[in-house]
Design a protein around this motif. Structure first.
Motif: not given
Length: 315
Positions: A164, A258, A263, A265
């Motif tokens: 992450h 995070p 998100d 990655w």
């Protein structure tokens, strides 16, 4: 063209002086001059410009120096491989480590190889993924960690870790690992960003596009260490992989969380050349590097990293 001439060529290029090169090679100056002139006569082109600042390679000379250095390195490796005692793995292995992973992996890797395989000489190079991939393609590295790369015609890429990306701020911002920060919230602050063209920057820009966020870029840099220094000094927030900030967060000098919505990655792979024979020493170091990564991830020292299924299920 022989090895002595190649050594003379590389040494003169590195030190910029025939006199100094002769001292390092334990030769008299006329011998080194003669070796360079013989090479120039054989090739039919000048290899050096004689300037007041010293000996400077011509364009042809720079090409020859680069190729000669690689040839000498290969000869050195070959000598190391053919002289071992029975059952002992020896050789020279040049490893590329992502800058963000070097602090976590370099010393444990060196310690393990020195303990279990003292006949192997390790050479560690750290850089960003794009530079490491180029060095691997050019033959300057035997193996390297890279990210967001699939196998290519020239390289095998073995997935190792999915990690992450985190938003990073001064400690006073109070960011926490258990409270993800939406991308739009991070983008509302001035940002200290990786330089354009860097793979990490591409990930951040793509995430900004998905979030519909416009980035306020305060400064760009190609150094992760500088990114953290500028954040600490209050010039803005930044985005970094968890492995690069674990110690800073633990020490309380920076705070981090995070990224979310979306998100973000990155996938880290172990890349090796497809062509040619893989020396036993390279195989040994590759196995040890994978073992070190597993240890750091399972031990919780690599923030928000997950072993890839293909690697985690391997025996």
């Amino acid at each position: 063209m022989d090895v002595r001439q190649l050594k003379a060529l590389v040494t003169v290029a590195e030190v910029g002086s025939v006199t100094r090169a002769a001292e390092l090679l334990h030769l008299v100056q006329p011998a080194v001059t003669r070796q360079i002139r013989t090479l120039e006569q054989e090739l039919g082109v000048p290899l050096f410009e004689r300037t007041r600042q010293g000996m400077r390679p011509t364009e042809a000379g720079a090409i020859m120096v680069d190729r000669a250095r690689r040839a000498l390195n290969e000869l050195e490796r070959a000598r190391a491989e053919v002289r071992p005692a029975p059952g002992v793995v020896t050789g020279i292995v040049t490893v590329g480590l992502l800058e963000s992973t070097a602090e976590l992996l370099a010393e444990p890797l060196v310690r393990a190889v020195a303990r279990d395989h003292p006949g192997i000489e390790l050479r560690l190079m750290t850089a960003y993924s794009g530079h490491l991939q180029q060095w691997l393609d050019d033959g300057d590295l035997d193996l390297s960690l890279l990210y967001n790369l699939d196998s290519t015609p020239s390289l095998n890429a073995r997935p190792l870790v999915r990690e992450h990306l985190w938003v990073v701020a001064p400690a006073a911002a109070g960011l926490r690992a258990d409270r993800p920060v939406p991308f739009t919230e991070a983008a509302a602050h001035p940002l200290v960003m990786p330089a354009s063209g860097h793979a990490l920057r591409a990930l951040i820009d793509a995430a900004a596009g998905r979030a519909g966020a416009e980035l306020d870029v305060a400064v760009q840099t190609n150094s992760m260490r500088v990114q953290k220094q500028l954040v600490l000094a209050g010039h803005g927030w930044t985005v970094l992989p968890g492995v690069g900030i674990a110690e800073d967060v633990a020490a309380g000098t920076l705070s981090a969380a995070p990224l979310s919505e979306p998100d973000v990655w990155r996938s880290i792979v172990l890349a090796t050349p497809r062509s040619g024979r893989t020396p036993p020493a390279v195989q040994v170091v590759a196995r040890e590097l994978v073992r070190r990564i597993r240890t750091e991830v399972t031990g919780g020292r690599w923030l928000s990293a997950r072993l890839q299924e293909t690697d985690a299920t391997e025996g």
